[in-house]
Design a protein around this motif. Structure first.
Motif, PDB file in Angstrom:
ATOM      1  N   LEU A  57       0.825  -1.213   0.000  1.00  0.00           N
ATOM      2  CA  LEU A  57       0.000   0.000   0.000  1.00  0.00           C
ATOM      3  C   LEU A  57       0.854   1.256   0.000  1.00  0.00           C
ATOM      4  O   LEU A  57       0.545   2.233  -0.692  1.00  0.00           O
ATOM      5  CB  LEU A  57      -0.943  -0.015   1.204  1.00  0.00           C
ATOM      6  N   PHE A  58       1.948   1.246   0.764  1.00  0.00           N
ATOM      7  CA  PHE A  58       2.842   2.397   0.794  1.00  0.00           C
ATOM      8  C   PHE A  58       3.473   2.640  -0.574  1.00  0.00           C
ATOM      9  O   PHE A  58       3.529   3.783  -1.047  1.00  0.00           O
ATOM     10  CB  PHE A  58       3.928   2.195   1.846  1.00  0.00           C
ATOM     11  N   LEU A  59       3.944   1.580  -1.224  1.00  0.00           N
ATOM     12  CA  LEU A  59       4.556   1.739  -2.544  1.00  0.00           C
ATOM     13  C   LEU A  59       3.549   2.203  -3.584  1.00  0.00           C
ATOM     14  O   LEU A  59       3.862   3.054  -4.422  1.00  0.00           O
ATOM     15  CB  LEU A  59       5.216   0.434  -2.970  1.00  0.00           C
ATOM     16  N   LEU A  60       2.333   1.664  -3.524  1.00  0.00           N
ATOM     17  CA  LEU A  60       1.302   2.131  -4.460  1.00  0.00           C
ATOM     18  C   LEU A  60       0.955   3.595  -4.216  1.00  0.00           C
ATOM     19  O   LEU A  60       0.772   4.369  -5.168  1.00  0.00           O
ATOM     20  CB  LEU A  60       0.052   1.258  -4.338  1.00  0.00           C
ATOM     21  N   TYR A  61       0.885   3.988  -2.955  1.00  0.00           N
ATOM     22  CA  TYR A  61       0.630   5.393  -2.638  1.00  0.00           C
ATOM     23  C   TYR A  61       1.741   6.290  -3.176  1.00  0.00           C
ATOM     24  O   TYR A  61       1.471   7.354  -3.731  1.00  0.00           O
ATOM     25  CB  TYR A  61       0.487   5.573  -1.121  1.00  0.00           C
ATOM     26  N   GLN A  62       2.975   5.868  -3.028  1.00  0.00           N
ATOM     27  CA  GLN A  62       4.101   6.656  -3.525  1.00  0.00           C
ATOM     28  C   GLN A  62       4.025   6.824  -5.046  1.00  0.00           C
ATOM     29  O   GLN A  62       4.301   7.899  -5.558  1.00  0.00           O
ATOM     30  CB  GLN A  62       5.430   5.983  -3.151  1.00  0.00           C
ATOM     31  N   ILE A  63       3.677   5.750  -5.731  1.00  0.00           N
ATOM     32  CA  ILE A  63       3.617   5.825  -7.193  1.00  0.00           C
ATOM     33  C   ILE A  63       2.447   6.681  -7.639  1.00  0.00           C
ATOM     34  O   ILE A  63       2.571   7.480  -8.577  1.00  0.00           O
ATOM     35  CB  ILE A  63       3.514   4.401  -7.800  1.00  0.00           C
ATOM     36  N   ILE A  64       1.303   6.565  -6.977  1.00  0.00           N
ATOM     37  CA  ILE A  64       0.124   7.346  -7.357  1.00  0.00           C
ATOM     38  C   ILE A  64       0.344   8.831  -7.055  1.00  0.00           C
ATOM     39  O   ILE A  64      -0.006   9.698  -7.861  1.00  0.00           O
ATOM     40  CB  ILE A  64      -1.130   6.806  -6.656  1.00  0.00           C
ATOM     41  N   SER A  65       0.924   9.130  -5.883  1.00  0.00           N
ATOM     42  CA  SER A  65       1.094  10.530  -5.504  1.00  0.00           C
ATOM     43  C   SER A  65       2.240  11.215  -6.252  1.00  0.00           C
ATOM     44  O   SER A  65       2.214  12.407  -6.447  1.00  0.00           O
ATOM     45  CB  SER A  65       1.309  10.651  -3.998  1.00  0.00           C
ATOM     46  N   ASN A  66       3.257  10.452  -6.649  1.00  0.00           N
ATOM     47  CA  ASN A  66       4.400  11.018  -7.351  1.00  0.00           C
ATOM     48  C   ASN A  66       4.848  10.067  -8.451  1.00  0.00           C
ATOM     49  O   ASN A  66       5.798   9.310  -8.279  1.00  0.00           O
ATOM     50  CB  ASN A  66       5.541  11.279  -6.356  1.00  0.00           C
ATOM     51  N   PRO A  67       4.173  10.095  -9.598  1.00  0.00           N
ATOM     52  CA  PRO A  67       4.481   9.111 -10.658  1.00  0.00           C
ATOM     53  C   PRO A  67       5.892   9.266 -11.234  1.00  0.00           C
ATOM     54  O   PRO A  67       6.409   8.342 -11.843  1.00  0.00           O
ATOM     55  CB  PRO A  67       3.426   9.361 -11.727  1.00  0.00           C
ATOM     56  N   THR A  68       6.517  10.402 -11.044  1.00  0.00           N
ATOM     57  CA  THR A  68       7.877  10.588 -11.602  1.00  0.00           C
ATOM     58  C   THR A  68       8.950  10.085 -10.650  1.00  0.00           C
ATOM     59  O   THR A  68      10.132  10.211 -10.935  1.00  0.00           O
ATOM     60  CB  THR A  68       8.127  12.074 -11.904  1.00  0.00           C
TER      61      THR A  68
END
Length: 71
Positions: A57-68
């Motif tokens: 969940l943390f990694l998915l949140y990181q990717i969704i919030s900051n895709p770059t």
């Protein structure tokens, strides 16, 4: 190369979260009583599953919030 490593870490975390959860469910439902997880093994696997779920969940949140972030 960094994108591939980042994507593989996310996929691995999700797969391990699913695997740990399925291991608990199948162990409690499908196995006979003689070979089920007992004692300290079941809570250890449950904690491991929670850690992998939270990591996913943390990694998915990181990717969704900051895709770059993987760029």
């Amino acid at each position: 190369m960094r994108k591939i490593v980042g994507a593989s870490v996310i996929i691995l975390a999700i797969v391990m979260a699913l695997y740990s959860t399925m291991l608990i469910v199948l162990n409690r439902r499908a196995l006979p009583d003689e070979i089920r997880l007992k004692g300290w093994r079941l809570p250890i696997i449950a904690v491991t599953a929670l850690l992998f779920i939270s990591l996913s969940l943390f990694l998915l949140y990181q990717i969704i919030s900051n895709p770059t972030s993987l760029a």
